[in-house]
Enzyme design. Sequence first.
Site, PDB file in Angstrom:
ATOM      1  N   GLY A 120       0.797  -1.226   0.000  1.00 42.50           N
ATOM      2  CA  GLY A 120       0.000   0.000   0.000  1.00 42.50           C
ATOM      3  C   GLY A 120       0.832   1.279   0.000  1.00 42.50           C
ATOM      4  O   GLY A 120       0.336   2.350   0.297  1.00 42.50           O
ATOM      5  N   GLN A 121       2.120   1.153  -0.330  1.00 42.48           N
ATOM      6  CA  GLN A 121       2.996   2.340  -0.353  1.00 42.48           C
ATOM      7  C   GLN A 121       3.567   2.588  -1.743  1.00 42.48           C
ATOM      8  O   GLN A 121       4.534   3.329  -1.907  1.00 42.48           O
ATOM      9  CB  GLN A 121       4.166   2.148   0.620  1.00 42.48           C
ATOM     10  N   GLY A 122       3.021   1.884  -2.720  1.00 37.82           N
ATOM     11  CA  GLY A 122       3.497   2.097  -4.094  1.00 37.82           C
ATOM     12  C   GLY A 122       4.657   1.198  -4.494  1.00 37.82           C
ATOM     13  O   GLY A 122       5.166   1.303  -5.610  1.00 37.82           O
ATOM     14  N   ASP A 148      -3.870 -13.931  -9.541  1.00 34.19           N
ATOM     15  CA  ASP A 148      -4.858 -14.415  -8.581  1.00 34.19           C
ATOM     16  C   ASP A 148      -6.045 -13.445  -8.643  1.00 34.19           C
ATOM     17  O   ASP A 148      -5.852 -12.244  -8.886  1.00 34.19           O
ATOM     18  CB  ASP A 148      -4.261 -14.430  -7.163  1.00 34.19           C
ATOM     19  N   TYR A 155      -3.055  -5.466 -11.327  1.00 34.54           N
ATOM     20  CA  TYR A 155      -2.360  -5.600 -12.615  1.00 34.54           C
ATOM     21  C   TYR A 155      -3.020  -4.735 -13.696  1.00 34.54           C
ATOM     22  O   TYR A 155      -2.336  -4.227 -14.594  1.00 34.54           O
ATOM     23  CB  TYR A 155      -2.318  -7.070 -13.042  1.00 34.54           C
TER      24      TYR A 155
HETATM   25  C1  LIG Z   1      -0.255  -7.433  -5.171  1.00 38.27           C
HETATM   26  C2  LIG Z   1       0.853  -6.716  -4.426  1.00 38.27           C
HETATM   27  C3  LIG Z   1       2.213  -7.080  -5.048  1.00 38.27           C
HETATM   28  C4  LIG Z   1       0.636  -5.194  -4.536  1.00 38.27           C
HETATM   29  O1  LIG Z   1       1.707  -4.545  -3.885  1.00 38.27           O
HETATM   30  P1  LIG Z   1       1.515  -3.129  -3.154  1.00 38.27           P
HETATM   31  O2  LIG Z   1       2.870  -2.638  -2.804  1.00 38.27           O
HETATM   32  O3  LIG Z   1       0.544  -3.248  -2.053  1.00 38.27           O
HETATM   33  O4  LIG Z   1       0.872  -2.276  -4.314  1.00 38.27           O
HETATM   34  P2  LIG Z   1       0.976  -0.689  -4.512  1.00 38.27           P
HETATM   35  O5  LIG Z   1       0.935  -0.014  -3.172  1.00 38.27           O
HETATM   36  O6  LIG Z   1       2.141  -0.373  -5.368  1.00 38.27           O
HETATM   37  O7  LIG Z   1      -0.365  -0.390  -5.308  1.00 38.27           O
HETATM   38  C5  LIG Z   1      -0.369   0.240  -6.582  1.00 38.27           C
HETATM   39  C6  LIG Z   1      -1.811   0.503  -6.940  1.00 38.27           C
HETATM   40  O8  LIG Z   1      -2.511  -0.744  -7.076  1.00 38.27           O
HETATM   41  C7  LIG Z   1      -3.621  -0.763  -6.190  1.00 38.27           C
HETATM   42  N1  LIG Z   1      -3.728  -2.116  -5.624  1.00 38.27           N
HETATM   43  C8  LIG Z   1      -2.874  -2.711  -4.796  1.00 38.27           C
HETATM   44  N2  LIG Z   1      -3.291  -3.970  -4.520  1.00 38.27           N
HETATM   45  C9  LIG Z   1      -4.447  -4.130  -5.183  1.00 38.27           C
HETATM   46  C10 LIG Z   1      -5.372  -5.204  -5.302  1.00 38.27           C
HETATM   47  N3  LIG Z   1      -5.181  -6.362  -4.667  1.00 38.27           N
HETATM   48  N4  LIG Z   1      -6.462  -5.032  -6.101  1.00 38.27           N
HETATM   49  C11 LIG Z   1      -6.667  -3.862  -6.758  1.00 38.27           C
HETATM   50  N5  LIG Z   1      -5.816  -2.798  -6.679  1.00 38.27           N
HETATM   51  C12 LIG Z   1      -4.728  -2.940  -5.905  1.00 38.27           C
HETATM   52  C13 LIG Z   1      -3.313   0.262  -5.106  1.00 38.27           C
HETATM   53  O9  LIG Z   1      -4.487   0.769  -4.518  1.00 38.27           O
HETATM   54  C14 LIG Z   1      -2.568   1.314  -5.878  1.00 38.27           C
HETATM   55  O10 LIG Z   1      -3.475   2.136  -6.550  1.00 38.27           O
HETATM   56  P3  LIG Z   1      -3.272   3.750  -6.601  1.00 38.27           P
HETATM   57  O11 LIG Z   1      -1.961   3.941  -7.355  1.00 38.27           O
HETATM   58  O12 LIG Z   1      -4.466   4.223  -7.353  1.00 38.27           O
HETATM   59  O13 LIG Z   1      -3.180   4.192  -5.188  1.00 38.27           O
HETATM   60  C15 LIG Z   1       0.843  -7.057  -2.919  1.00 38.27           C
HETATM   61  O14 LIG Z   1      -0.426  -6.766  -2.396  1.00 38.27           O
HETATM   62  C16 LIG Z   1       1.159  -8.498  -2.621  1.00 38.27           C
HETATM   63  O15 LIG Z   1       2.319  -8.878  -2.507  1.00 38.27           O
HETATM   64  N6  LIG Z   1       0.131  -9.342  -2.442  1.00 38.27           N
HETATM   65  C17 LIG Z   1       0.312 -10.739  -2.027  1.00 38.27           C
HETATM   66  C18 LIG Z   1       0.972 -11.571  -3.089  1.00 38.27           C
HETATM   67  C19 LIG Z   1       0.128 -11.632  -4.347  1.00 38.27           C
HETATM   68  O16 LIG Z   1      -1.052 -11.857  -4.318  1.00 38.27           O
HETATM   69  N7  LIG Z   1       0.844 -11.455  -5.488  1.00 38.27           N
HETATM   70  C20 LIG Z   1       0.229 -11.555  -6.800  1.00 38.27           C
HETATM   71  C21 LIG Z   1       0.180 -12.991  -7.239  1.00 38.27           C
HETATM   72  S1  LIG Z   1      -0.602 -13.150  -8.844  1.00 38.27           S
END
Ligand SMILES: CC(C)(COP(=O)(O)OP(=O)(O)OC[C@H]1O[C@@H](n2cnc3c(N)ncnc32)[C@H](O)[C@@H]1OP(=O)(O)O)[C@@H](O)C(=O)NCCC(=O)NCCS
Length: 175
Positions: A120-122, A148, A155
């Site tokens: 949630g920090q980009g 997922d 994505y």
């Molecule tokens: C998915 C993941 C990599 C995102 O990482 P993160 O550091 O939290 O993402 P960010 O903070 O860079 O988010 C970027 C943008 O995507 C959005 N976003 C983040 N996770 C999201 C989700 N699950 N669904 C929809 N939007 C999402 C954020 O709100 C942000 O939007 P904004 O720019 O409008 O504020 C992280 O949540 C994670 O590791 N999840 C568990 C592992 C996983 O499921 N990996 C994917 C396997 S296919």
Amino acid sequence: MTFWKSLFAAPGTPAAAGRPREKEILLAEKPYRNGETQQIYFSTSRDIDLYELEELCLAVGWARRPHRKVRKAIENSFLVVSLWLERGAQRRLIGFARATSDHAFNATLWDVVVHPEFQGQGLGKTLMDQIIRELRQQDISNITLFADPQVIGFYQQMGFLTDPEGIKGMFWYPR
Ligand SMILES: CC(C)(COP(=O)(O)OP(=O)(O)OC[C@H]1O[C@@H](n2cnc3c(N)ncnc32)[C@H](O)[C@@H]1OP(=O)(O)O)[C@@H](O)C(=O)NCCC(=O)NCCS
């Protein structure tokens, strides 16, 4: 670290041929307690401690995988990217992803993960931006992944399309 280094292909070995060069980029620096600073780095080094990677994957609820297979997957990946938090002499793995590729047209992303404490920090977006940049620098234009259901929105924000022109991902599993 020497032990881990020895597990991965050194530059110039056949497994490393045609892969992007390793690099490290300082992404952010901010003050921490006691006047110390902490830095977040992006890296394309394959020097990943498998126990640290396992801890990161377990933190997001993924199943434990045998180290020998994870090591092989990393060795055979085209690109391995990671995010590190550095505080004084300590360095912690907080993000990871890797891509497999035919080195010409296609790459597929795997194991995209940011530690829950740092989500949630980009950083997920930064990780994705950097992977795409690296792959584009290698002139790879077709980048795919298997999302997922709960991260499809994430994505999509990065420009990925679900089922473009009706194309479906298909899977075969042993029965
Ligand atoms: C998915 C993941 C990599 C995102 O990482 P993160 O550091 O939290 O993402 P960010 O903070 O860079 O988010 C970027 C943008 O995507 C959005 N976003 C983040 N996770 C999201 C989700 N699950 N669904 C929809 N939007 C999402 C954020 O709100 C942000 O939007 P904004 O720019 O409008 O504020 C992280 O949540 C994670 O590791 N999840 C568990 C592992 C996983 O499921 N990996 C994917 C396997 S296919």
